[in-house]
Design an enzyme around this catalytic site. Structure first.
Site, short mmCIF file in Angstrom:
data_model
loop_
_atom_site.label_atom_id
_atom_site.label_comp_id
_atom_site.label_asym_id
_atom_site.label_seq_id
_atom_site.Cartn_x
_atom_site.Cartn_y
_atom_site.Cartn_z
N HIS A 93 -7.31 7.20 -0.06
CA HIS A 93 -6.26 6.68 0.82
C HIS A 93 -5.63 7.90 1.48
O HIS A 93 -4.93 8.68 0.83
CB HIS A 93 -5.23 5.89 0.02
CG HIS A 93 -4.20 5.21 0.88
ND1 HIS A 93 -3.50 4.12 0.45
CD2 HIS A 93 -3.77 5.46 2.13
CE1 HIS A 93 -2.67 3.74 1.41
NE2 HIS A 93 -2.82 4.54 2.43
N GLY A 101 -6.87 3.34 4.36
CA GLY A 101 -5.53 3.55 4.86
C GLY A 101 -5.36 3.28 6.34
O GLY A 101 -5.85 4.04 7.16
N GLY A 102 -4.66 2.19 6.67
CA GLY A 102 -4.27 1.91 8.05
C GLY A 102 -5.40 1.58 9.00
O GLY A 102 -5.22 1.64 10.22
N CYS A 149 -1.87 4.09 -6.71
CA CYS A 149 -0.73 3.18 -6.58
C CYS A 149 0.57 3.94 -6.84
O CYS A 149 0.72 4.57 -7.89
CB CYS A 149 -0.86 2.02 -7.55
SG CYS A 149 0.49 0.82 -7.39
N GLY A 202 -7.78 -2.77 3.34
CA GLY A 202 -6.85 -3.42 2.43
C GLY A 202 -6.13 -4.55 3.11
O GLY A 202 -6.64 -5.65 3.24
N ARG A 203 -4.93 -4.27 3.61
CA ARG A 203 -4.10 -5.34 4.21
C ARG A 203 -4.76 -6.01 5.40
O ARG A 203 -4.61 -7.22 5.57
CB ARG A 203 -2.73 -4.76 4.63
CG ARG A 203 -1.64 -4.91 3.59
CD ARG A 203 -1.82 -3.96 2.45
NE ARG A 203 -0.92 -4.29 1.34
CZ ARG A 203 -1.05 -3.78 0.13
NH1 ARG A 203 -2.03 -2.94 -0.14
NH2 ARG A 203 -0.21 -4.10 -0.84
N MET A 216 -5.22 -4.72 -4.77
CA MET A 216 -3.93 -5.13 -4.25
C MET A 216 -3.32 -6.16 -5.19
O MET A 216 -3.80 -7.28 -5.29
CB MET A 216 -4.08 -5.68 -2.83
CG MET A 216 -4.64 -4.65 -1.85
SD MET A 216 -4.35 -5.04 -0.12
CE MET A 216 -5.20 -6.60 0.01
#
Length: 320
Positions: free
Chosen positions: A154, A195-196, A83, A216-217, A1
């Site tokens: 992802h 992913g999510g 990306c 990730g986030r 990231m």
């Protein structure tokens, strides 16, 4: 990231989980070959296991960069083929590489020939309007023939034109069943889904179908979610650190970094480290006060690591 998982962020995350693999920001081959190698590759020994994620599309450049990563002590080299940003596309790497699987295979082979450590690939399940499962199946199959054994999928398409990177994380629908099918079609490969994913319940569900899960986030914005990982997924029954203990564990590191690099615009600023810690109190009473204290420009300018303790003290009580 990009601009997020730098060495300070990873050092913080390592206080929360001892065994979870950590990944660097994507580092381009040009930055390593023509730039400041130490600035891009220096990391803390406590970060292991840690993977270097590379961006590039020239096999020779990627081989050279992978070798540098191995020499600097990284445990894995990961090639970013996921990306979707236009800036990355202009460099002819990232998600646009999924349209050229043979080139990716050549890149992987060049890197594998250059290093002894694992070379892995992170990718999407499709690009633009190409959304059939066969596309990602053939991509993975081609790269696997070059010797790659680990794929981080992802599980959504990358839209190369018309969507921002943020929109690319939200608008294309998630299709975890594609990752599951990859594992069924390639049982000898390690398939990791991304992913999510936001909860341990979701992680547990995915692990019924694939070999691993990448966050990730959520790991960034709610890092204490990872506090249970060592016991839950790695069989480590060592005591889990409280949030307060994590803060206290970071203080010597922050003090040492500030002493070495300074606390000014030309060197290291306190918030270069503390900005990664804003989410530590996510989900508990007082989290807003914690973030506000750590975002006070006047207090940050003083360069005193004890600001973290002040921020925690504003919460009554600091939750474990």
């Amino acid at each position: 990231m990009m601009d997020w998982t730098d060495r300070h962020c990873r050092m913080f995350h390592r206080q929360i989980t001892r065994h979870t693999w950590l990944y660097t920001e994507m580092v381009t081959t040009g930055a390593l070959i023509h730039g400041d190698v130490e600035r891009h590759l220096k990391f803390n020994e406590e970060e292991h296991p840690v993977a270097l994620q590379l961006g590039g599309s020239e096999p020779a450049d990627l081989a050279k960069s992978a070798k540098l990563g191995e020499q600097w002590g990284y445990d894995e080299i990961n090639l970013n083929c996921g990306c979707p940003s236009e800036r990355v596309q202009k460099g002819a790497f990232g998600a646009c590489l999924m349209a050229e699987p043979q080139l990716v295979a050549d890149c992987v082979k060049a890197m594998r020939d250059a290093v002894e450590i694992d070379v892995t690939v992170k990718h999407r399940i499709g690009i633009d309007e190409v959304s059939s499962y066969g596309f990602v199946r053939d991509f993975v199959g081609t790269i696997a023939e070059a010797g790659c054994h680990t794929f981080i999928a992802h599980a959504r398409n990358a839209i190369l034109k018309g969507l921002s990177p943020k929109e690319n994380r939200e608008i294309p629908p998630l299709k975890p069943e594609y990752a599951y099918q990859l594992k069924r079609d390639f049982p000898h490969l390690e398939i990791i889904i991304n992913g999510g994913i936001k909860t341990v319940e979701e992680i547990d569900l995915h692990l019924q179908h694939v070999d691993g899960v990448m966050l990730g986030r959520e790991a960034y914005h709610n890092p204490y979610l990872m506090a249970s990982f060592d016991a839950r997924y790695y069989g480590d029954d060592a005591p889990v650190k409280s949030r307060q203990e994590i803060i206290e564990a970071m203080l010597p590191y922050i003090a040492a970094q500030l002493e070495r690099y300074g606390n000014n615009g030309a060197g290291l600023r306190l918030n270069s480290i503390t900005r990664h810690m804003l989410g530590l109190m996510t989900g508990i009473p007082g989290a807003r006060a914690f973030r506000q204290t750590l975002s006070d420009a006047r207090k940050l300018a003083l360069g005193d690591p004890r600001l973290l303790l002040d921020a925690a003290a504003r919460m009554q009580p600091v939750a474990a």
